[in-house]
Design an enzyme around this catalytic site. Structure first.
Site, PDB file in Angstrom:
ATOM      1  N   LYS A  17      33.300  16.139  10.344  1.00 17.80           N
ATOM      2  CA  LYS A  17      33.162  15.112  11.377  1.00 17.80           C
ATOM      3  C   LYS A  17      33.589  15.626  12.751  1.00 17.80           C
ATOM      4  CE  LYS A  17      36.174  11.712  11.106  1.00 17.80           C
ATOM      5  NZ  LYS A  17      36.917  11.518  12.365  1.00 17.80           N
ATOM      6  N   ARG A  93      38.236   2.452  12.361  1.00 18.44           N
ATOM      7  CA  ARG A  93      38.522   2.771  10.966  1.00 18.44           C
ATOM      8  C   ARG A  93      38.362   1.550  10.077  1.00 18.44           C
ATOM      9  NH1 ARG A  93      40.873   7.851  10.239  1.00 18.44           N
ATOM     10  NH2 ARG A  93      41.891   8.629  12.113  1.00 18.44           N
ATOM     11  N   ARG A 130      41.307  24.959   4.499  1.00 18.84           N
ATOM     12  CA  ARG A 130      41.634  24.493   5.843  1.00 18.84           C
ATOM     13  C   ARG A 130      43.035  24.932   6.292  1.00 18.84           C
ATOM     14  NH1 ARG A 130      41.670  18.293   7.752  1.00 18.84           N
ATOM     15  NH2 ARG A 130      43.381  18.139   6.249  1.00 18.84           N
ATOM     16  N   ARG A 162      48.370  22.524   5.811  1.00 18.86           N
ATOM     17  CA  ARG A 162      49.124  21.268   5.767  1.00 18.86           C
ATOM     18  C   ARG A 162      49.739  21.071   4.394  1.00 18.86           C
ATOM     19  NH1 ARG A 162      45.730  16.361   8.264  1.00 18.86           N
ATOM     20  NH2 ARG A 162      46.789  15.454   6.494  1.00 18.86           N
ATOM     21  N   ARG A 173      43.690  10.625  -0.790  1.00 19.97           N
ATOM     22  CA  ARG A 173      43.252  10.240   0.555  1.00 19.97           C
ATOM     23  C   ARG A 173      41.769   9.871   0.576  1.00 19.97           C
ATOM     24  NH1 ARG A 173      46.325  14.711   2.486  1.00 19.97           N
ATOM     25  NH2 ARG A 173      44.489  15.831   3.159  1.00 19.97           N
TER      26      ARG A 173
END
Ligand SMILES: [Zn+2]
Length: 224
Positions: A17, A93, A130, A162, A173
């Site tokens: 995105k 959202r 990532r 992360r 998530r």
């Protein structure tokens, strides 16, 4: 000259995105409005909103829809946005936020709400790769690291994986995202603004697919 655009970009984490939102803002020559970046800038700059947001986030609470929309509205009213449009990334959202946004914006003004679709298996593979700058939040990956030794190209911060990028946390998530976002996607569909695009493939191919779909959607509506 390429016409401007007013676009909301949706898509789960790992769908590309952010990358597509930046590429679309370049293509249409409009500002990329990323609520995450804006919020970080407010906190770093010590604005009133930044102070308020930081104390809320530090206490583990979520920012209210009103706060988010107020921040976005301020940006939407600026001259560059008024002139050519925007690519909005990270907001809305929820249906509540979408309705508030439509009040500022008038829903007819939006060209499309883009939903970039990527299967969960693909997202898991991407997110395992990532890496992210611990200071400014810029995304990198094993496949496209920063130029120097895991030091951010932009702010020289440390680029790390992360802690919550474990498979279990990612699945959680994604489930949460789907549960929360489904009504939002449905709302945009009812308002005839939803444009779904397959997000698998090279970023350039996905971008081409998105632009084609957005233009097709715009053309379709214009000729009604
Ligand atoms: Zn950085």
């Amino acid at each position: 000259m390429v016409p401007g655009v007013k676009l909301v970009v949706l898509g789960k984490q790992g769908a590309g995105k952010g990358t597509q939102a930046v590429a679309l803002s370049h293509h249409y020559v409009v500002p990329h409005i990323a609520t995450g970046d804006m919020l970080r800038a407010h906190v770093r700059g010590g604005t009133e909103l930044g102070h308020k947001a930081k104390s809320i986030m530090d206490s583990g609470e979520l920012l209210s829809d009103e706060m988010i929309i107020e921040m976005v509205a301020e940006r939407l009213w600026s001259a560059d946005v008024r002139a050519r449009g925007f690519v909005l990334d990270g907001c809305p959202r929820t249906v509540h936020q979408a309705k508030m946004l439509a009040e500022i914006l008038d829903v007819d003004e939006l060209d499309a709400a883009l939903d970039i679709e990527v299967p969960t298996s693909e997202v898991l593979a991407r997110l395992a790769q990532r890496r992210v700058c611990s200071d400014c939040g810029t995304n990198y990956s094993i496949a496209s690291p920063p130029r120097i030794n895991w030091t951010c190209d932009i702010c020289f911060g440390e680029v790390v994986q992360r802690e919550d990028d474990t498979e279990e946390a990612i699945r959680r998530r994604l489930e949460l995202y789907e549960r929360e976002t489904e009504p939002l996607i449905e709302w945009y569909r009812e308002n005839e603004l939803l444009v779904k695009v397959e997000g698998v493939g090279s970023p350039d191919n996905v971008l081409r697919r998105i632009i084609e779909s957005v233009e097709e959607h715009r053309g379709g509506r214009a000729s009604l």
